[in-house]
Design an enzyme around this catalytic site. Structure first.
Site, PDB file in Angstrom:
ATOM      1  N   CYS A 134       0.836  -1.211   0.000  1.00  0.00           N
ATOM      2  CA  CYS A 134       0.000   0.000   0.000  1.00  0.00           C
ATOM      3  C   CYS A 134       0.867   1.256   0.000  1.00  0.00           C
ATOM      4  CB  CYS A 134      -0.932  -0.021   1.214  1.00  0.00           C
ATOM      5  SG  CYS A 134      -2.017   1.416   1.272  1.00  0.00           S
ATOM      6  N   CYS A 137      -0.608   4.152   2.157  1.00  0.00           N
ATOM      7  CA  CYS A 137      -0.464   3.939   3.603  1.00  0.00           C
ATOM      8  C   CYS A 137       0.990   4.176   4.033  1.00  0.00           C
ATOM      9  CB  CYS A 137      -0.838   2.508   4.002  1.00  0.00           C
ATOM     10  SG  CYS A 137      -2.250   1.829   3.150  1.00  0.00           S
ATOM     11  N   ASP A 138       1.941   3.654   3.282  1.00  0.00           N
ATOM     12  CA  ASP A 138       3.327   3.583   3.764  1.00  0.00           C
ATOM     13  C   ASP A 138       4.326   4.456   3.005  1.00  0.00           C
ATOM     14  OD1 ASP A 138       2.454   1.728   5.614  1.00  0.00           O
ATOM     15  OD2 ASP A 138       2.791   0.039   4.272  1.00  0.00           O
TER      16      ASP A 138
END
Ligand SMILES: Cc1cc2nc3c(=O)[nH]c(=O)nc-3n(C[C@H](O)[C@H](O)[C@H](O)COP(=O)(O)OP(=O)(O)OC[C@H]3O[C@@H](n4cnc5c(N)ncnc54)[C@H](O)[C@@H]3O)c2cc1C
Length: 316
Positions: A134, A137-138
């Site tokens: 992701c 997300c990261d």
């Protein structure tokens, strides 16, 4: 007894919720283990949802969907479904993660899919410690740093472009010479200065320590390449989330293909009367938001007469 239990609250489940409730079913619950919206909420950008122009994240796209459904009476249970049983009288029992269960006259299974692991050495051990699926997300953890993206489809290339705006350099590692992605996406990759392509190449091993990833070794036609990057993002396809349909003996309550995808007809009916499947979980799914939403609508408009018929026959 629920008229319909919808399992999964992504684009397919939410659209099924909208159409079943707006179409007159009084008692419909959508079971979703996390926040509604599905996997697209982890995507940095969606540019192929009809009617939506401009830059929009997956989260932006999905934000209004639950409220629209609630207006028509869809109930939302924030709980994981562990198992669905098909009972002798034709109804279904939904076994929930909190140990309780609910019965339903019909079920729409819309549990979607989950990113596949690429399968190289160290991937599982370092997952969440530098290996990710992701970028939204990261990606921020690697601001100003170099990262590797594994994969060559639309998702891999789109997320590589997203990462190129945060990271100093993005290496795309792809096992083929050419990409299987939309021409527009390939062009954006080619036009991005800080993306470097490593083609005809496969990851051998990601390595690191307690602090996380230190690098990834890649098999290339020129030999083993050691990329010293702290972040590795893999986008190599999806597995369908079909566990809830598994019986104790490992077989499924309805027909599935060899990949575990649920076999449906054009009405999204499975081999079991009253059980419908929609979205990424079904056979031949294009794995797109618009298609998942369409499936949800198709399943719902077919569930409504099914439930009416069952109720009528039970009243007689
Ligand atoms: C990074 C990324 C980028 C993408 N980009 C695009 C794009 O640009 N355009 C596009 O059209 N598509 C894109 N997709 C694909 C798109 O997100 C999917 O095709 C779509 O979300 C499928 O919808 P769905 O409702 O079938 O399943 P999902 O979105 O997977 O939703 C399933 C839901 O079910 C829930 N669930 C699963 N199991 C259970 C359980 N046992 N109990 C309760 N709840 C459960 C999950 O939490 C999830 O919310 C992208 C996907 C990713 C990951």
């Amino acid at each position: 007894m629920l008229d319909c239990a919808i399992i999964g609250g992504g684009p397919a489940g939410l659209t099924a919720g909208l159409y079943t409730t707006r179409g007159g079913l009084a008692n419909v619950t959508m079971f979703e283990k996390g926040m509604p919206g599905g996997q697209i909420t982890g995507s940095s950008e969606i540019e192929n949802y009809p009617g939506v122009t401009g830059e929009i994240t997956g989260m932006d796209l999905m934000m209004p969907w639950p409220e629209q459904c609630q207006r028509f009476g869809l109930k939302h249970a924030m709980v994981e479904v562990m198992k669905v049983d098909h009972n002798d009288d034709g109804s279904f029992t939904i076994h929930k993660g909190d140990g309780t269960s609910e019965d339903a006259l019909s079920v729409i299974i819309a549990t979607g899919s989950t990113p596949k692991r690429a399968g190289f050495k160290g991937e599982d051990e370092l997952f969440g410690k530098g290996v990710s699926t992701c970028a939204t997300c990261d990606g921020f953890f690697y601001k100003g740093k170099e990262v590797a993206v594994i994969g060559g489809g639309d998702t891999a290339l789109e997320e590589a472009v997203y990462l190129s705006n945060i990271c100093s350099k993005v290496y795309i590692v792809h096992r083929r010479e050419t990409f299987r992605a939309a021409p527009n996406t390939i062009k954006r990759v080619m036009d991005t200065e800080n993306i470097e392509l490593i083609l005809n190449a496969t990851p051998e091993e990601v390595y690191g320590d307690k602090m996380g990833v230190n690098g990834i070794k890649i098999n290339t036609p020129e030999g083993l390449l050691d990329l010293q990057v702290p972040g590795v993002f893999t986008f190599v396809g999806m597995n369908v989330n079909n566990d809830v349909l598994k019986k104790e003996d490992g077989t499924f309550i309805c027909d599935v293909n060899e990949a575990g995808e649920v076999i449906v007809n054009l009405r999204m009916r499975t081999s079991v009367p009253g059980l419908y499947a929609a979205g990424d979980i079904r056979i031949d799914a294009p794995k797109q938001v618009v298609a998942a939403a369409g499936d949800g609508a198709v399943a719902a408009v077919n569930v409504i007469p099914y439930v009416d018929e069952v109720k009528n026959s039970r009243e007689k």
